[in-house]
Design a protein around this motif. Structure first.
Motif, PDB file in Angstrom:
ATOM      1  N   HIS A 149       0.841  -1.200   0.000  1.00  0.00           N
ATOM      2  CA  HIS A 149       0.000   0.000   0.000  1.00  0.00           C
ATOM      3  C   HIS A 149       0.876   1.250   0.000  1.00  0.00           C
ATOM      4  N   PHE A 150       0.558   2.172  -0.872  1.00  0.00           N
ATOM      5  CA  PHE A 150       1.296   3.432  -0.918  1.00  0.00           C
ATOM      6  C   PHE A 150       0.751   4.384   0.139  1.00  0.00           C
ATOM      7  N   PHE A 151       1.628   4.877   1.004  1.00  0.00           N
ATOM      8  CA  PHE A 151       1.245   5.843   2.032  1.00  0.00           C
ATOM      9  C   PHE A 151       1.770   7.219   1.668  1.00  0.00           C
ATOM     10  N   LEU A 152       0.874   8.180   1.640  1.00  0.00           N
ATOM     11  CA  LEU A 152       1.247   9.557   1.378  1.00  0.00           C
ATOM     12  C   LEU A 152       2.122  10.061   2.524  1.00  0.00           C
ATOM     13  N   ASP A 153       3.277  10.623   2.181  1.00  0.00           N
ATOM     14  CA  ASP A 153       4.232  11.052   3.205  1.00  0.00           C
ATOM     15  C   ASP A 153       4.941  12.317   2.718  1.00  0.00           C
ATOM     16  N   PRO A 154       4.704  13.471   3.392  1.00  0.00           N
ATOM     17  CA  PRO A 154       5.354  14.710   2.942  1.00  0.00           C
ATOM     18  C   PRO A 154       6.869  14.669   3.037  1.00  0.00           C
ATOM     19  N   GLU A 155       7.400  13.709   3.809  1.00  0.00           N
ATOM     20  CA  GLU A 155       8.853  13.587   3.945  1.00  0.00           C
ATOM     21  C   GLU A 155       9.474  12.714   2.861  1.00  0.00           C
ATOM     22  N   LEU A 197       6.302   9.913  -3.792  1.00  0.00           N
ATOM     23  CA  LEU A 197       5.072  10.519  -4.280  1.00  0.00           C
ATOM     24  C   LEU A 197       5.173  10.818  -5.773  1.00  0.00           C
ATOM     25  N   GLU A 198       6.317  11.328  -6.204  1.00  0.00           N
ATOM     26  CA  GLU A 198       6.499  11.616  -7.625  1.00  0.00           C
ATOM     27  C   GLU A 198       6.343  10.343  -8.449  1.00  0.00           C
ATOM     28  N   ARG A 199       6.962   9.257  -7.985  1.00  0.00           N
ATOM     29  CA  ARG A 199       6.853   7.987  -8.709  1.00  0.00           C
ATOM     30  C   ARG A 199       5.395   7.539  -8.773  1.00  0.00           C
ATOM     31  N   HIS A 200       4.684   7.708  -7.663  1.00  0.00           N
ATOM     32  CA  HIS A 200       3.294   7.255  -7.637  1.00  0.00           C
ATOM     33  C   HIS A 200       2.431   8.097  -8.577  1.00  0.00           C
ATOM     34  N   LEU A 201       2.629   9.390  -8.592  1.00  0.00           N
ATOM     35  CA  LEU A 201       1.844  10.256  -9.467  1.00  0.00           C
ATOM     36  C   LEU A 201       2.156   9.979 -10.937  1.00  0.00           C
ATOM     37  N   LEU A 246       0.206   7.010 -11.869  1.00  0.00           N
ATOM     38  CA  LEU A 246      -1.216   7.326 -12.040  1.00  0.00           C
ATOM     39  C   LEU A 246      -1.483   8.071 -13.340  1.00  0.00           C
ATOM     40  N   GLY A 247      -0.438   8.580 -13.946  1.00  0.00           N
ATOM     41  CA  GLY A 247      -0.615   9.429 -15.117  1.00  0.00           C
ATOM     42  C   GLY A 247      -1.028  10.837 -14.749  1.00  0.00           C
ATOM     43  N   SER A 248      -0.754  11.240 -13.497  1.00  0.00           N
ATOM     44  CA  SER A 248      -1.168  12.555 -13.009  1.00  0.00           C
ATOM     45  C   SER A 248      -0.116  13.631 -13.226  1.00  0.00           C
ATOM     46  N   LEU A 249       1.067  13.243 -13.714  1.00  0.00           N
ATOM     47  CA  LEU A 249       2.091  14.213 -14.080  1.00  0.00           C
ATOM     48  C   LEU A 249       2.325  14.134 -15.581  1.00  0.00           C
ATOM     49  N   ASP A 250       2.524  15.286 -16.189  1.00  0.00           N
ATOM     50  CA  ASP A 250       2.799  15.329 -17.621  1.00  0.00           C
ATOM     51  C   ASP A 250       4.227  14.847 -17.888  1.00  0.00           C
ATOM     52  N   ASP A 251       4.498  14.538 -19.139  1.00  0.00           N
ATOM     53  CA  ASP A 251       5.852  14.105 -19.507  1.00  0.00           C
ATOM     54  C   ASP A 251       6.872  15.163 -19.097  1.00  0.00           C
ATOM     55  N   GLY A 252       7.871  14.739 -18.340  1.00  0.00           N
ATOM     56  CA  GLY A 252       8.924  15.654 -17.925  1.00  0.00           C
ATOM     57  C   GLY A 252       8.593  16.513 -16.731  1.00  0.00           C
ATOM     58  N   GLU A 253       7.358  16.451 -16.242  1.00  0.00           N
ATOM     59  CA  GLU A 253       6.967  17.273 -15.088  1.00  0.00           C
ATOM     60  C   GLU A 253       7.610  16.707 -13.820  1.00  0.00           C
ATOM     61  N   MET A 254       8.173  17.563 -12.994  1.00  0.00           N
ATOM     62  CA  MET A 254       8.907  17.132 -11.804  1.00  0.00           C
ATOM     63  C   MET A 254       8.378  17.823 -10.559  1.00  0.00           C
TER      64      MET A 254
END
Length: 339
Positions: free
Chosen positions: A15-21, A26-30, A33-41
């Motif tokens: 299970h992926f846990f959201l963690d601000p640290e 989180l970037e890998r998970h997004l 999900l396809g929630s980041l555009d190509d090259g978006e960091m």
């Protein structure tokens, strides 16, 4: 993470846990999900707001800002309380339904993605204007803001009702904390620690059997019973945010089809708690009541919301003396049982 949560994580190793640290995870998970555009960091993330129920982060990228919100099987602010894990999925369902009421949908963030497997939503970021809880400390509601919020509820309560949307688990949780727990003498909440002298002021309602029974009855017939209108379910200043375009509405995780009087009553109660009860008529003049709207029921539910915010776990940072709280509890009794 407390021991029970560590056990949960052990039992759900994938299970992926959201963690601000851990922004890299989180970037890998997004990306997955396809929630980041190509090259978006990602360039940063931080806790967003002061909500009770979920882990909510404001995530910055090199192109924009988004909100990422995850439900755990507990209440984020009160981890001793279990909470329905699927609540963000019900919130996603609300966002999909509210498109049937464009005027209401236009005052809410857009749903960008829903990760059902990990109980996570990606939402449009409405900005960092903050919510309206400053009203409890003398920030006066503006006429245009009240009118806009009344217009939102008017539109929301006319959303076409199609299929079932009961949100039973969240309603049962909320029902307990609105109508039952605050009036239980042994509920574990130390009213005296909240404000010295307040326990004595609350005793009158704790010992008032007719009041307790009427509150219980209201919970059964006006909250747990299904109704004709799509409700936000938690329409108070903490669910309302400031933007340059005017007020916007967030956090509909308690939504369901119920009695419209409930949403209206919750907001009106907070005008009383903010010592701005003179604003109630401005709001009600703009709110368009659906057919068979019951103003007496509305007033009873105002009384219940006042009581639960003073005597329950969902405490607010209020600028009220014990004497003012006592007067509000007396008003609650009058509104609920009439004398």
């Amino acid at each position: 993470m407390n021991p029970s949560h560590e056990r949960f994580a052990t039992d759900h190793p994938d299970h992926f846990f959201l963690d601000p640290e851990n922004p890299a995870a989180l970037e890998r998970h997004l990306i997955g999900l396809g929630s980041l555009d190509d090259g978006e960091m990602l360039t940063g993330c931080a806790v967003a707001g002061d909500g009770n129920m979920n882990c909510t982060l404001r995530v910055s990228t090199d192109r924009r800002s988004i909100i990422v919100k995850q439900a755990r099987p507990w209440v984020e602010k009160y981890p001793q309380f279990e909470a329905p894990w699927e609540r963000v999925l019900r919130e996603a369902e609300f966002y999909r339904r509210v498109v049937g009421a464009p005027k209401a949908a236009g005052m809410m963030p857009k749903l960008l993605a829903c990760d059902e497997a990990h109980h996570l939503l990606v939402l449009e970021d409405l900005g960092e204007g903050g919510d309206y809880r400053s009203c409890y400390h003398g920030d006066v509601w503006e006429l245009t803001t009240l009118q806009a919020l009344a217009g939102y509820l008017s539109a929301l309560h006319r959303t076409p009702k199609t299929g079932k949307f009961t949100n039973v688990a969240m309603r049962e949780l909320n029902h307990a904390h609105i109508f039952i727990v605050p009036l239980q003498p042994d509920n574990g909440l130390d009213l005296e620690a909240i404000q010295p002298g307040f326990r004595e002021a609350a005793v009158a309602l704790l010992d008032d059997e007719p009041y307790r029974l009427e509150v219980q009855s209201l919970g059964e017939r006006a909250y747990l019973t299904d109704g004709p209108c799509l409700l936000h379910g938690d329409f108070f200043p903490g669910s309302l945010v400031r933007t340059e375009q005017g007020p916007r509405v967030i956090d509909p995780e308690f939504a369901f089809f119920g009695r419209p009087e409930f949403d209206v009553a919750v907001f009106l109660a907070h005008l009383h708690l903010a010592k701005q009860s003179n604003m109630t008529e401005i709001f009600l003049d703009r709110y368009q009541r659906p057919e068979q709207y019951d103003e007496h029921l509305q007033e009873q539910l105002v009384g219940v919301e006042i009581m639960r915010r003073l005597m329950g776990y969902a405490q607010l940072d209020l600028s009220l003396s014990v004497a003012e709280k006592r007067a509000l509890l007396e008003q609650s009794r009058t509104l609920v049982i009439g004398s």
